[in-house]
Design an enzyme around this catalytic site. Structure first.
Site, PDB file in Angstrom:
ATOM      1  N   ASN A  93      41.616  32.881  49.119  1.00 20.47           N
ATOM      2  CA  ASN A  93      42.586  32.880  48.028  1.00 20.47           C
ATOM      3  C   ASN A  93      42.219  33.830  46.896  1.00 20.47           C
ATOM      4  OD1 ASN A  93      44.688  31.585  46.082  1.00 20.47           O
ATOM      5  ND2 ASN A  93      42.728  31.257  45.059  1.00 20.47           N
ATOM      6  N   TYR A 171      47.795  46.821  43.740  1.00 17.06           N
ATOM      7  CA  TYR A 171      47.985  45.424  44.130  1.00 17.06           C
ATOM      8  C   TYR A 171      48.886  45.289  45.354  1.00 17.06           C
ATOM      9  CZ  TYR A 171      49.097  40.457  43.958  1.00 17.06           C
ATOM     10  OH  TYR A 171      49.256  39.135  44.289  1.00 17.06           O
ATOM     11  N   LYS A 175      47.844  43.940  49.349  1.00 19.87           N
ATOM     12  CA  LYS A 175      48.402  42.801  50.077  1.00 19.87           C
ATOM     13  C   LYS A 175      49.008  43.243  51.409  1.00 19.87           C
ATOM     14  CE  LYS A 175      47.260  39.587  47.166  1.00 19.87           C
ATOM     15  NZ  LYS A 175      46.238  38.577  47.550  1.00 19.87           N
ATOM     16  N   THR A 206      50.757  31.555  36.894  1.00 22.46           N
ATOM     17  CA  THR A 206      49.296  31.557  36.947  1.00 22.46           C
ATOM     18  C   THR A 206      48.763  32.643  36.014  1.00 22.46           C
ATOM     19  OG1 THR A 206      49.151  33.186  38.739  1.00 22.46           O
ATOM     20  CG2 THR A 206      49.376  30.871  39.378  1.00 22.46           C
TER      21      THR A 206
END
Length: 251
Positions: A93, A171, A175, A206
């Protein structure tokens, strides 16, 4: 010394587990009766997270682990092996977004790109490889890589939901690479019964998303659910896939 009582339970390790989606994944796995190992760089914060889970009745233990440092991954694996003898579930994670100011493709800061990939891609390889010998001792080993819909090539293509967004050179590609890495591990480990999948938690509130200013409407607990589902797949479950709450994600 191996903890024989704990070794009879399903043991799960979650990286980046001291807060956000990682903590919620750990909490939900604990609610299912698993022994959860919360791994994070900050030993104080991860200890606080463990205490919170224990106060709620969870069987939780802290692991200090920086996914960018192979020595800490090796140390973590030694701790897990010494205490529990095996590992059933690995949730990769831990992830970072990096400074978005340095991610415009035409002017991308290479140090920013390297830093993001170091955690989001190379860190997954580091931790997974360190934990594989322990996973091989499990009767039902599962690996879940927490990815993102921004890693979907389809989503960024013509007519895709992200086609109009500015380009991101660190980023989003990290992924995409993580999704591809998931497929390669799934292929290699299929004969060993290890199911390896990528999870898309969706846009959640978050510490990672708040600095972007992009509005999100999901809680970290909601985002954690798909990772938990993939971590608890039966023997006939899929492997090498990318999933969100609604099913397979085109990528």
């Amino acid at each position: 010394m191996t903890d024989h009582t704990a070794s009879n339970r399903t043991v799960a390790l979650v990286t980046g587990a001291n807060k956000g989606i990682g903590y919620q994944i750990a909490a939900q796995l604990a609610e299912l009766g698993m022994t959860v190992l919360l791994a994070a760089r900050d030993s104080n914060r991860v200890q606080e997270a463990v205490q919170a889970l224990r106060s709620a009745g969870g069987d939780a233990y802290p692991i200090t682990l920086d996914v960018t440092l192979p020595a800490t991954a090796a140390s973590a694996a030694a701790q897990v092996g010494g205490r529990f003898g095996h590992l059933d579930v690995l949730i990769n994670n831990a992830g970072i977004a990096g400074s978005l100011a340095g991610q415009s493709p035409g002017t991308a800061d290479l140090d920013t790109v390297r830093t993001v990939f170091d955690t989001n891609v190379f860190g997954v390889i580091t931790v997974t490889n360190a934990m594989l010998p322990l996973l091989m001792r499990s009767l039902a080993p599962r690996i879940v890589n927490v990815s993102s819909s921004v890693g979907s090539l389809t989503a960024h293509g013509p007519g895709g939901p992200m086609a109009g967004l500015p380009g991101i050179a660190a980023y989003a590609p990290s992924k995409t690479a993580l999704n591809a890495l998931t497929v390669q591990y799934a292929k290699d480990l299929a004969k060993s019964g290890v199911l390896v999948n990528a999870a898309d938690p969706g846009g959640c509130d978050t510490d990672l998303t708040r600095p972007t200013g992009i509005p999100v409407h999901r809680t970290a607990a909601q985002g954690a659910a798909i990772a938990v589902r993939l971590a608890t797949l039966g023997p006939d479950g899929p492997t090498g896939g990318f999933f969100n709450d609604d099913g397979p994600v085109p990528w």
